[in-house]
Design a protein around this motif. Structure first.
Motif, PDB file in Angstrom:
ATOM      1  N   THR A 246       0.788  -1.237   0.000  1.00 32.68           N
ATOM      2  CA  THR A 246       0.000   0.000   0.000  1.00 32.68           C
ATOM      3  C   THR A 246       0.821   1.288   0.000  1.00 32.68           C
ATOM      4  OG1 THR A 246      -1.661  -1.242   1.240  1.00 32.68           O
ATOM      5  CG2 THR A 246      -1.946   1.136   1.122  1.00 32.68           C
TER       6      THR A 246
ATOM      7  N   HIS B  98      -0.810   4.551   6.528  1.00 33.02           N
ATOM      8  CA  HIS B  98      -0.773   6.022   6.492  1.00 33.02           C
ATOM      9  C   HIS B  98      -0.340   6.633   7.821  1.00 33.02           C
ATOM     10  CE1 HIS B  98      -2.235   6.482   2.429  1.00 33.02           C
ATOM     11  NE2 HIS B  98      -3.078   5.491   2.657  1.00 33.02           N
TER      12      HIS B  98
ATOM     13  N   HIS C 251      -8.623   3.158   7.313  1.00 33.52           N
ATOM     14  CA  HIS C 251      -7.477   3.191   6.403  1.00 33.52           C
ATOM     15  C   HIS C 251      -6.486   4.298   6.748  1.00 33.52           C
ATOM     16  CE1 HIS C 251      -5.377   2.283   2.702  1.00 33.52           C
ATOM     17  NE2 HIS C 251      -5.365   3.566   2.406  1.00 33.52           N
TER      18      HIS C 251
ATOM     19  N   HIS D  18      -8.790   8.463   2.529  1.00 32.96           N
ATOM     20  CA  HIS D  18      -7.609   9.334   2.665  1.00 32.96           C
ATOM     21  C   HIS D  18      -7.911  10.730   3.165  1.00 32.96           C
ATOM     22  CE1 HIS D  18      -6.274   6.357  -0.475  1.00 32.96           C
ATOM     23  NE2 HIS D  18      -5.551   6.113   0.599  1.00 32.96           N
TER      24      HIS D  18
ATOM     25  N   HIS E 293       0.433   4.287  -3.083  1.00 32.88           N
ATOM     26  CA  HIS E 293       1.104   5.477  -2.545  1.00 32.88           C
ATOM     27  C   HIS E 293       2.627   5.373  -2.587  1.00 32.88           C
ATOM     28  CE1 HIS E 293      -2.835   6.429  -0.964  1.00 32.88           C
ATOM     29  NE2 HIS E 293      -2.878   5.237  -0.405  1.00 32.88           N
TER      30      HIS E 293
END
Ligand SMILES: [Fe+2]
Length: 441
Positions: A103, A147, A195, A259, A432
């Motif tokens: 990811t 993230h 996420h 996001h 990403h």
């Protein structure tokens, strides 16, 4: 019908390639000394069951001295990859031990980490060879989001892990050297898919949104999460350094957010959280993605209110800001113009630049059949202003079935690229990436 993630430039590439001294049109800025790395799914065999299930492959380009010195693409060779295991096991069940590491890729504490949200990080070298699982010396006992957020003031890395089974949500903080110094279990009502999250100067923000694990889907060879009409949607604000008891939860209109563009707390207790918002997700099908718009949650903690506002009607995803502004007021943001739909997800042929102060929106269109992935801002120097730098993205060119690394001048966004680096093979649309400057390692 072939799944969208196996067609066109979503389809995997087969070879792991290495190439040196790549041809450049224009001039690679001397200021760029480091490497642009990007992760994405590249399934090793047949249909993995979902776009998110393919084994992770890194694509990297090193820039130095005005040259594009190398391109490499490498699988992230986790233990399950080396064993030939897939997320959907041979018995048709989801194998939650499988680590696709597909990811994101970030640098922290001198390490480069490939991330996927249901496992611990995998460390790779600057030349993209796999070192192995990195679990913060055994201190990380949950998964790690793809993230994490690094505070540019303290140098700390804030992140979380979520799971299908308790603990459902755990907040973590690592010091600048990469030592895990805090882990706090956070109470949430159910096993939702989480996420991303946000930090501000004073706070950490969690999203508990109504895409909930459905155990009946563990055998369905797809994502085991679906939209819930009755779970509700809330965001949690925790003071930095706080714990579960300090989290204040605020109801928001039901939606899903993969996001966060950025969040900031211009005055203590007042937060602006800008996100790419789906009106709903996976209500009927796990391959369906509704159009996504830039949306602001303005949270007044003392008043207990959230004001919601759509900032732009076009569909965008993969929002990014200057990494130095993460958690602080940021004027500029970047995103990919997208075209989601009932049968999948597509990128449009433009990147979008938002001026969040003036409201101005610029697009950089790459031309017919030329389609960008996520754009990553790189400052021209450590002291450069927020707009003084470059936006890097891989761009797929359908006419030649190949890809470029394109470098735009962030302050002259609509202009022709500063440099276009021709890559020796196609780079599939992925997720990403990060610029890992030489000073990071
Ligand atoms: Fe993501």
């Amino acid at each position: 019908m072939t799944k969208f993630y196996l067609e066109g430039n979503f389809a995997p590439v087969r070879d792991e390639a290495t190439a040196y001294d790549l041809p450049v049109e224009g001039a690679v800025p001397d200021a760029l000394s480091g490497r642009y790395l990007r992760n994405g799914p590249n399934p090793t065999g047949g249909d993995p069951g979902h776009w998110f299930f393919g084994e992770g492959m890194l694509h990297g380009v090193e820039l130095r001295g005005g040259q594009a010195t190398w391109y490499r693409n490498r699988y992230v060779r986790t233990a399950s990859f080396e064993a030939g295991r897939h997320l959907v096991g041979e018995n048709g069940m989801l194998d939650l031990e499988v680590d696709v590491a597909n990811t994101h890729v970030v640098a922290h504490g001198g390490r480069i980490l490939a991330l996927v949200e249901n496992r611990a990080p995998t460390e790779v070298t600057r030349e993209l060879d796999t070192v192995g699982t990195f679990d913060f010396g055994g201190r990380l006992t949950t998964a790690m989001t793809a993230h994490p957020k690094r505070c540019s003031v303290t140098g700390e890395l804030h992140f979380f892990g979520y799971g299908v089974f308790p603990p459902l949500l755990t907040y973590h903080r690592a010091d600048p050297a990469g030592n895990l110094v805090q882990s706090e279990e956070i109470t949430v009502p159910g096993p939702t898919m989480i996420h991303d999250f946000a930090i501000t100067e004073h706070s950490v923000v969690f999203m508990d949104l109504p895409v909930v694990c459905d155990p009946s889907l563990l055998m369905a060879k797809t994502m085991p999460y679906r939209w819930s009409e009755d779970y509700g949607a809330r965001i949690g604000v925790m003071p930095r350094g706080g714990s579960n008891a300090d989290v204040r939860w605020f109801d928001v209109e039901p939606c899903y957010v993969f996001h966060v563009l950025n969040a900031a707390e211009p005055r203590p207790g007042y937060l602006e959280i800008d996100v790419a918002r789906y009106p709903h997700l996976w209500r009927d099908l796990q391959d369906a993605f509704e159009p996504t718009t830039l949306h602001r949650w303005a949270v007044d903690v003392a008043a207990g209110t959230v004001k919601e506002e759509t900032l732009d009607d076009r569909s965008v995803e993969f929002p990014r800001v200057d990494e130095r502004r993460v958690g602080r007021p940021a004027r500029f943001g970047y995103a990919v113009h997208t075209r989601p739909g009932r049968d999948g997800f597509a990128m449009e042929t433009a990147l979008v630049k938002y001026d969040l102060v003036s409201g101005a929106i610029e697009e950089h269109a790459f031309g017919p059949g030329r389609t960008p992935g996520e754009g990553v801002f790189v400052p021209a120097s450590d002291r450069a202003g927020e707009d003084d730098g470059y936006v890097l993205a891989y761009v797929y060119d359908a006419a030649r079935d190949g890809s470029d690394l394109v470098i735009l001048d962030a302050s002259d966004f609509g202009a022709s690229p500063v440099a276009t680096v021709a890559l020796p093979q196609r780079v599939p649309f992925g997720f990403h990436g990060s610029w890992v400057g030489d000073a990071e390692l």
